[in-house]
Design an enzyme around this catalytic site. Structure first.
Site, mmCIF file in Angstrom:
data_model
loop_
_atom_site.group_PDB
_atom_site.id
_atom_site.type_symbol
_atom_site.label_atom_id
_atom_site.label_comp_id
_atom_site.label_asym_id
_atom_site.label_seq_id
_atom_site.Cartn_x
_atom_site.Cartn_y
_atom_site.Cartn_z
ATOM 1 N N LEU A 26 18.366 -50.711 126.642
ATOM 2 C CA LEU A 26 17.983 -52.100 126.430
ATOM 3 C C LEU A 26 18.669 -52.523 125.149
ATOM 4 O O LEU A 26 18.682 -51.768 124.178
ATOM 5 C CB LEU A 26 16.465 -52.249 126.264
ATOM 6 C CG LEU A 26 15.608 -52.083 127.508
ATOM 7 C CD1 LEU A 26 14.130 -52.066 127.123
ATOM 8 C CD2 LEU A 26 15.870 -53.188 128.511
ATOM 9 N N ASP A 27 19.246 -53.722 125.137
ATOM 10 C CA ASP A 27 19.900 -54.145 123.903
ATOM 11 C C ASP A 27 18.855 -54.584 122.879
ATOM 12 O O ASP A 27 17.669 -54.683 123.170
ATOM 13 C CB ASP A 27 20.947 -55.237 124.179
ATOM 14 C CG ASP A 27 20.367 -56.537 124.681
ATOM 15 O OD1 ASP A 27 19.296 -56.965 124.188
ATOM 16 O OD2 ASP A 27 20.973 -57.158 125.562
ATOM 17 N N ARG A 28 19.300 -54.821 121.689
ATOM 18 C CA ARG A 28 18.414 -55.153 120.567
ATOM 19 C C ARG A 28 17.552 -56.380 120.838
ATOM 20 O O ARG A 28 16.442 -56.489 120.333
ATOM 21 C CB ARG A 28 19.269 -55.372 119.316
ATOM 22 C CG ARG A 28 18.483 -55.674 118.073
ATOM 23 C CD ARG A 28 19.426 -55.841 116.883
ATOM 24 N NE ARG A 28 18.695 -56.021 115.671
ATOM 25 C CZ ARG A 28 18.294 -55.041 114.861
ATOM 26 N NH1 ARG A 28 18.574 -53.794 115.158
ATOM 27 N NH2 ARG A 28 17.628 -55.301 113.759
#
Length: 164
Positions: A26-28
């Site tokens: 999951l990206d930031r």
């Protein structure tokens, strides 16, 4: 005072002593279900593209969508010279200047949903993964975790065709 923002997901589990790795990413700017494991066979079953696990996301976009945008998202968007696989996209709620969509995808390209939406002139205000295959996030709070049951792991492995 708020605690410092974690640099990685591993900062959220300081009491886990085993060495574990995230399955997928999951990206930031995203939140939701992320599986951590120390089992290489399980990781391979969960990440190999041939297994095509569905990943379900709840995505809030601005300003709004129309039939053409929905059709484009559903049939695939060209990213980096390659068209994305078809996605199931459903409008969950819609109000002036804001729409909540449910995306079900089987790929996991880098920032795929965000980039698909941006290609259609949509700003992603929130992106939350709510399920991977048969595993659902449920009411587990942000930054919290739980262990998978043996039954959940077996079900995920079986759906990948893994023989016990």
């Amino acid at each position: 005072m708020l605690p410092p923002f974690p640099k990685t997901v591993m900062d959220l589990i300081p009491d886990v002593k085993e060495r574990v790795y995230p399955v997928g990413r999951l990206d930031r700017d995203s939140e939701g279900l992320l599986i951590l494991t120390n089992d290489g066979v399980f990781t391979n079953c969960m990440t190999h593209p041939s297994h095509e696990y569905s990943k379900v996301y709840r995505v809030t976009v601005r300003p709004g969508v129309n039939d053409e945008i929905l059709n484009n998202l559903r049939t695939g968007i060209e990213l980096d010279g390659k068209k994305t696989a078809p996605a199931e996209v459903t409008v969950l709620t819609q109000e002036e200047g804001r729409v909540v969509l449910e995306f079900i995808i089987h790929e996991g390209r880098n920032r795929e949903i965000r980039r698909m939406c941006e290609s259609q002139g949509l700003e992603v205000a929130r992106l939350k993964r709510t399920a991977i295959g048969s595993l659902k996030l449920g009411m587990l709070g942000q930054g919290k975790y739980r262990e998978l049951s043996e039954q959940e792991v077996k079900k995920l492995l079986r759906s990948a065709g893994h023989k016990e």
